[in-house]
Design an enzyme around this catalytic site. Structure first.
Site, PDB file in Angstrom:
ATOM      1  N   ASN A   1      -7.580  -2.975  14.516  1.00  0.00           N
ATOM      2  CA  ASN A   1      -8.962  -3.317  14.156  1.00  0.00           C
ATOM      3  C   ASN A   1      -9.010  -4.501  13.182  1.00  0.00           C
ATOM      4  OD1 ASN A   1      -8.077  -2.187  11.800  1.00  0.00           O
ATOM      5  ND2 ASN A   1      -9.558  -0.503  11.743  1.00  0.00           N
TER       6      ASN A   1
ATOM      7  N   GLU B   1      -9.689  -1.943   5.443  1.00  0.00           N
ATOM      8  CA  GLU B   1     -10.324  -1.660   6.727  1.00  0.00           C
ATOM      9  C   GLU B   1     -11.561  -2.547   6.908  1.00  0.00           C
ATOM     10  OE1 GLU B   1      -8.916   0.059   8.899  1.00  0.00           O
ATOM     11  OE2 GLU B   1      -8.223   2.031   8.211  1.00  0.00           O
TER      12      GLU B   1
ATOM     13  N   ASP C   1       0.814  -1.218   0.000  1.00  0.00           N
ATOM     14  CA  ASP C   1       0.000   0.000   0.000  1.00  0.00           C
ATOM     15  C   ASP C   1       0.845   1.265   0.000  1.00  0.00           C
ATOM     16  OD1 ASP C   1       0.946  -0.399   2.566  1.00  0.00           O
ATOM     17  OD2 ASP C   1      -1.021  -0.745   3.466  1.00  0.00           O
TER      18      ASP C   1
ATOM     19  N   HIS D   1      -7.220  -4.844  10.379  1.00  0.00           N
ATOM     20  CA  HIS D   1      -6.987  -4.576   8.953  1.00  0.00           C
ATOM     21  C   HIS D   1      -5.670  -5.175   8.469  1.00  0.00           C
ATOM     22  CE1 HIS D   1      -4.908  -0.633  10.176  1.00  0.00           C
ATOM     23  NE2 HIS D   1      -4.045  -1.134   9.326  1.00  0.00           N
TER      24      HIS D   1
HETATM   25  C1  GLP Z   1      -0.615   0.306   8.673  1.00  0.00           C
HETATM   26  C2  GLP Z   1      -0.237  -0.513   7.447  1.00  0.00           C
HETATM   27  C3  GLP Z   1      -0.433  -1.994   7.684  1.00  0.00           C
HETATM   28  C4  GLP Z   1       0.198  -2.393   9.015  1.00  0.00           C
HETATM   29  C5  GLP Z   1      -0.486  -1.646  10.142  1.00  0.00           C
HETATM   30  C6  GLP Z   1       0.060  -2.014  11.510  1.00  0.00           C
HETATM   31  O1  GLP Z   1      -1.946   0.642   8.723  1.00  0.00           O
HETATM   32  N1  GLP Z   1      -0.962  -0.130   6.271  1.00  0.00           N
HETATM   33  O2  GLP Z   1       0.149  -2.712   6.604  1.00  0.00           O
HETATM   34  O3  GLP Z   1       0.082  -3.777   9.206  1.00  0.00           O
HETATM   35  O4  GLP Z   1      -0.271  -0.267   9.927  1.00  0.00           O
HETATM   36  O5  GLP Z   1       1.208  -1.267  11.788  1.00  0.00           O
HETATM   37  P1  GLP Z   1       2.239  -1.586  12.911  1.00  0.00           P
HETATM   38  O6  GLP Z   1       3.058  -2.725  12.423  1.00  0.00           O
HETATM   39  O7  GLP Z   1       3.056  -0.332  13.046  1.00  0.00           O
HETATM   40  O8  GLP Z   1       1.480  -1.915  14.146  1.00  0.00           O
END
Ligand code: GLP
Length: 240
Positions: A135, A142, A66, A137
């Protein structure tokens, strides 16, 4: 679905890096999926160490999950920048083999279609790493995103914007939209590893593993994938 519970974050990272390393040694010409967020950082540090010890990225093609809409690749909070800083700038992946959605595309919908087409032309993703949002995702899919979604423009929830605000100087600067590989694009990957650490991920992990398979908890779709491993630490596995 296989669940691997390790003692701590360091072990999650090492295990994940070892899976990538073994895969690349077996199949040097491969298509790898990468993710951002803080979770895969330790894995990337290991991959850089392995590269310094000889692991070759020269035949690899990469696709990131993304990118924020409205951030250019030289913006420090963009995912392109993140990947350059934490992995691509430190290993020998040819620049032309790296794919991150273009968050500045004039027509984001066209960029989504083109991105999906690039994945298809490369032969599909062999190994994809995922993090998980609090959440549930994955990528920026989402809760509520239909399971048949391909790469698309995603609207970020407030909770995701708040969780990611730490990378920006103020909440106002956090983009509201992103281009994200869809649930269907992710499910096409031949093998998936999902990494999670820390207490704050325990509920999302438990729902993804044991809960109903529902678009309300996007990661629950992984229960339907034939080759997926969750690599989590004890804190994230607390509710299993
Ligand atoms: C973002 C990214 C996800 C990632 C999530 C969790 O929203 N788009 O790909 O898994 O954050 O992030 P973290 O690893 O910092 O908890």
């Amino acid at each position: 679905m296989e669940i691997i519970i390790t003692k701590n974050y360091e072990e999650v990272s090492k295990k994940a890096a070892d899976i990538y390393k073994e895969h690349m040694e077996k199949q040097p010409q491969t298509v790898l999926g990468f993710a951002t967020g803080s979770t895969p950082l330790g894995m990337y540090e290991w991959l850089i160490k392995y590269h310094e010890a000889g692991l070759d990225f020269s035949k690899v093609t990469t696709f990131n999950l993304d990118e924020y809409i409205g951030l250019a690749g030289d913006h420090p909070a963009s995912y392109r920048y993140f990947m350059e800083e934490h992995l691509f700038g430190k290993v020998n992946v040819p620049k032309g083999s790296i794919h991150v959605p273009n968050g500045m595309a004039e027509n984001p919908d066209e960029e989504c279609q083109a991105y999906e087409e690039r994945i298809r032309k490369a032969g599909g993703i062999d190994l994809q790493v995922l993090g998980i949002g609090i959440n549930g995702h994955i990528g920026f899919n989402e809760p509520g995103t239909p399971f048949n979604t391909l790469t698309h423009v995603a609207e970020l929830t407030e909770s995701t914007r708040e969780a990611n605000a730490r990378f920006f100087s103020s909440m106002d600067e956090v983009p509201t939209h992103a281009i994200s590989m869809g649930i269907k694009s992710i499910m096409h990957a031949r093998r998936i590893i999902l990494l999670a650490n820390g207490e704050h991920k325990a509920e999302a992990v438990a729902a993804a593993v044991k809960g109903p398979i529902t678009p309300e908890l996007p990661a629950s779709v992984l229960q339907l994938h034939p080759n997926v491993q969750f690599i989590i630490d004890e804190a994230a596995g607390r509710l299993l």
